[in-house]
Design a protein around this motif. Structure first.
Motif, PDB file in Angstrom:
ATOM      1  N   LEU A 168       0.834  -1.200   0.000  1.00 33.47           N
ATOM      2  CA  LEU A 168       0.000   0.000   0.000  1.00 33.47           C
ATOM      3  C   LEU A 168       0.875   1.259   0.000  1.00 33.47           C
ATOM      4  N   ALA A 169       2.016   1.178   0.721  1.00 35.42           N
ATOM      5  CA  ALA A 169       2.936   2.330   0.724  1.00 35.42           C
ATOM      6  C   ALA A 169       3.490   2.545  -0.685  1.00 35.42           C
ATOM      7  N   ASP A 170       3.859   1.453  -1.366  1.00 35.56           N
ATOM      8  CA  ASP A 170       4.364   1.558  -2.751  1.00 35.56           C
ATOM      9  C   ASP A 170       3.338   2.214  -3.664  1.00 35.56           C
ATOM     10  N   ALA A 171       2.061   1.900  -3.380  1.00 33.60           N
ATOM     11  CA  ALA A 171       0.987   2.438  -4.230  1.00 33.60           C
ATOM     12  C   ALA A 171       0.603   3.864  -3.810  1.00 33.60           C
ATOM     13  N   GLY A 172       1.266   4.362  -2.760  1.00 35.58           N
ATOM     14  CA  GLY A 172       1.006   5.745  -2.322  1.00 35.58           C
ATOM     15  C   GLY A 172      -0.279   5.910  -1.531  1.00 35.58           C
ATOM     16  N   LEU A 173      -0.780   4.809  -0.969  1.00 34.73           N
ATOM     17  CA  LEU A 173      -2.024   4.886  -0.179  1.00 34.73           C
ATOM     18  C   LEU A 173      -1.708   5.254   1.272  1.00 34.73           C
ATOM     19  N   PRO A 174      -2.469   6.146   1.874  1.00 35.55           N
ATOM     20  CA  PRO A 174      -2.185   6.518   3.268  1.00 35.55           C
ATOM     21  C   PRO A 174      -2.790   5.538   4.283  1.00 35.55           C
ATOM     22  N   THR A 175      -3.384   4.426   3.822  1.00 34.71           N
ATOM     23  CA  THR A 175      -4.042   3.462   4.713  1.00 34.71           C
ATOM     24  C   THR A 175      -3.089   3.008   5.818  1.00 34.71           C
ATOM     25  N   ARG A 176      -3.555   3.076   7.083  1.00 31.59           N
ATOM     26  CA  ARG A 176      -2.747   2.594   8.213  1.00 31.59           C
ATOM     27  C   ARG A 176      -2.999   1.109   8.399  1.00 31.59           C
ATOM     28  N   VAL A 177      -1.958   0.294   8.393  1.00 29.04           N
ATOM     29  CA  VAL A 177      -2.131  -1.162   8.479  1.00 29.04           C
ATOM     30  C   VAL A 177      -1.818  -1.638   9.900  1.00 29.04           C
ATOM     31  N   LEU A 178      -2.749  -2.394  10.480  1.00 27.79           N
ATOM     32  CA  LEU A 178      -2.544  -2.954  11.820  1.00 27.79           C
ATOM     33  C   LEU A 178      -2.426  -4.472  11.715  1.00 27.79           C
ATOM     34  N   ALA A 179      -1.773  -5.080  12.718  1.00 28.28           N
ATOM     35  CA  ALA A 179      -1.541  -6.526  12.673  1.00 28.28           C
ATOM     36  C   ALA A 179      -1.994  -7.201  13.964  1.00 28.28           C
ATOM     37  N   GLY A 180      -2.373  -8.480  13.840  1.00 32.54           N
ATOM     38  CA  GLY A 180      -2.667  -9.293  15.027  1.00 32.54           C
ATOM     39  C   GLY A 180      -4.148  -9.363  15.357  1.00 32.54           C
ATOM     40  N   GLU A 181      -4.449 -10.308  16.277  1.00 36.68           N
ATOM     41  CA  GLU A 181      -5.842 -10.562  16.656  1.00 36.68           C
ATOM     42  C   GLU A 181      -6.510  -9.306  17.235  1.00 36.68           C
ATOM     43  N   ARG A 182      -5.768  -8.583  18.071  1.00 37.45           N
ATOM     44  CA  ARG A 182      -6.363  -7.423  18.747  1.00 37.45           C
ATOM     45  C   ARG A 182      -6.729  -6.312  17.761  1.00 37.45           C
ATOM     46  N   ALA A 183      -6.068  -6.316  16.601  1.00 32.12           N
ATOM     47  CA  ALA A 183      -6.361  -5.281  15.600  1.00 32.12           C
ATOM     48  C   ALA A 183      -7.821  -5.369  15.148  1.00 32.12           C
ATOM     49  N   LEU A 184      -8.385  -6.583  15.185  1.00 31.86           N
ATOM     50  CA  LEU A 184      -9.794  -6.740  14.779  1.00 31.86           C
ATOM     51  C   LEU A 184     -10.700  -5.960  15.723  1.00 31.86           C
ATOM     52  N   GLU A 185     -10.393  -6.054  17.021  1.00 33.61           N
ATOM     53  CA  GLU A 185     -11.199  -5.304  18.005  1.00 33.61           C
ATOM     54  C   GLU A 185     -11.047  -3.808  17.800  1.00 33.61           C
ATOM     55  N   GLU A 186      -9.816  -3.384  17.480  1.00 29.51           N
ATOM     56  CA  GLU A 186      -9.626  -1.947  17.216  1.00 29.51           C
ATOM     57  C   GLU A 186     -10.459  -1.492  16.031  1.00 29.51           C
TER      58      GLU A 186
END
Ligand code: NDP
Length: 406
Positions: free
Chosen positions: A69-87
């Motif tokens: 996504l960074a290569d494509a110039g997207l500002p999307t913030r990427v989160l990882a892990g099980e807890r990210a789903l709750e966030e």
């Protein structure tokens, strides 16, 4: 503009949700997408919908996604892990959450959304099976709106009295609404007319080839064993506040009548439509309004006939297990769910015979004891115990000649 978080975005329900959302860019904004490890598809979805957030439970996949996504110039913030789903489930930018993760993996994020006062579009039926009282309690306490996405429950929701009052969107009104009983329709799955003797040799591919619906592999196998209807029975009891004796399962091979509500005066209201999940998804997104879903008009003349018959519990023993779990109450539905998830995965992996699926579940229900549903940790604790017991059963049975799939 309503912000929507789609959990389980790369799955069958997730894709259908994005299809509907893509038709209404002026009304809805996709703010978050989450999946497990399908990086390629999640990256494509991010490029199309440009969400503010994306999450993957597999950390390596999340890192790959972030780089792409960074290569494509997207500002999307990427989160990882099980807890990210709750966030993702409690983001202030998202007013609606589509809970479309498959299995127990969706429980924590479903509960988080239920407790956050948002509109919860609930496809993840397993969370209601495992922890129905906790989910419904969280919905009521937070003032969330729970709209079922499962086509049968969405049909019942549509046939119950409609009101702009938010409390009606919490369901659980069956008892006070003059309802005599609910009729839950079931297609019968791909083996509806197969003789019992042939069920011992079915393959995962045959089980996943549903005659009417295109769905993920787990729910497809559940439909083939009819455990899906058992899970839906438990789901309906939790959602609509009725005991199982007042919910009848009716086989309806055409999947046109999605379910029915019978009232005290003898009136029976049904919701009909082509078997396409975009209808319940659009209904839940727009409620109490209506929006286009992309689903074709129902051609009743082409459909020709609508059939209804009783289910065959002898050929499909999974049907009896859900009522037994409800009767035992407490954590027993969570035990049933865990054993089923393990058995279905073992069948899909070629480690368990189709006919051994109900046998594994029944044995685990006998071996693991329940107790009341007090909190999330208790549910997850019994889920883990039931999974271990089910794995032992699978191992024992896959060692026997009947269970080996080529
Ligand atoms: P799919 O298998 O097609 O998709 C599952 C989705 O969940 C994928 O996005 C997958 O991500 C994600 N996922 C799986 N495991 C995890 C995990 N551990 N953490 C995070 N994400 C995960 O399932 P369906 O869309 O068929 O079903 C989803 C839910 O909706 C189920 O509960 C099902 O019972 C219910 N449902 C489905 C219907 C249908 O028509 N399909 C109809 C009615 C209800 P990835 O692709 O990365 O693995």
């Amino acid at each position: 503009m309503i912000g929507v978080a789609v959990l389980g975005a790369t799955g069958s329900v997730g894709e259908s949700t994005l299809d509907v959302l893509g038709r209404h860019p002026d009304e809805f904004r996709v703010v978050a997408l989450a999946a497990r490890r399908n990086v390629d598809r999640l990256a494509e979805q991010c490029l199309q919908f440009r969400p503010a957030y994306a999450a993957m439970t597999d950390p390596a996949c999340a890192a790959t996604l972030a780089a792409r996504l960074a290569d494509a110039g997207l500002p999307t913030r990427v989160l990882a892990g099980e807890r990210a789903l709750e966030e993702m489930a409690i983001l202030p930018e998202a007013q609606y959450v589509m809970a479309a993760i498959v299995g127990a993996a969706g429980l924590r994020s479903t509960l988080a959304a239920a407790g956050s006062g948002k509109r919860l579009l609930l496809a993840n039926k397993e969370s209601l099976v495992m922890a129905g009282p906790l989910v419904m309690q969280a919905v009521r306490a937070s003032g969330a709106q729970l709209i079922p996405i499962d086509s049968e429950h969405n049909a019942i929701f549509q046939c119950l009295p409609q009101s702009k009052d938010q409390s009606m969107a919490v369901c659980g009104e069956g008892e006070s609404a003059g309802v005599r009983r609910l009729l839950l329709t079931a297609s019968g799955g791909p083996f509806l007319n197969w003789p019992a003797a042939e069920l011992g040799s079915v393959t995962p591919e045959q089980a996943c080839a549903h005659p009417n619906w295109v769905m993920g592999r787990k729910i497809s196998v559940d439909s083939a064993t009819l455990m899906n209807k058992g899970l839906e029975l438990i789901e309906a009891c939790a959602l609509f506040g009725l005991p199982p004796e007042r919910i009848e399962i009716v086989i309806h091979p055409q999947s046109i009548v999605h379910s029915l509500v019978e009232y005290l005066d003898g009136s029976v209201l049904a919701q009909l439509g082509s078997p396409d999940m975009r209808t319940p998804i659009a209904q839940a997104l727009a409620w109490p309004q209506r929006i286009a879903s992309g689903v074709q008009s129902l051609d009743l003349i082409k459909v020709g006939k609508l059939e209804f018959r009783a289910p065959d519990a002898a050929r499909f023993p999974c049907l009896a297990l859900a009522p037994a779990a409800i009767r035992q109450g407490g954590l027993m539905p969570a035990i049933l769910n865990a054993a089923n998830e393990v058995a279905v995965q073992a069948f899909l992996d070629g480690r368990l015979n189709f006919l051994d699926i109900p046998a594994v579940i029944e044995t685990v229900m006998n071996d693991v004891s329940g107790g009341p549903v007090t909190d999330l940790e208790t549910v997850l604790g019994v889920d883990a115990l039931a999974r271990e017991a089910a794995q032992r059963q699978v191992a024992a049975r896959s060692a026997s000649p009947r269970s080996a799939h080529a």
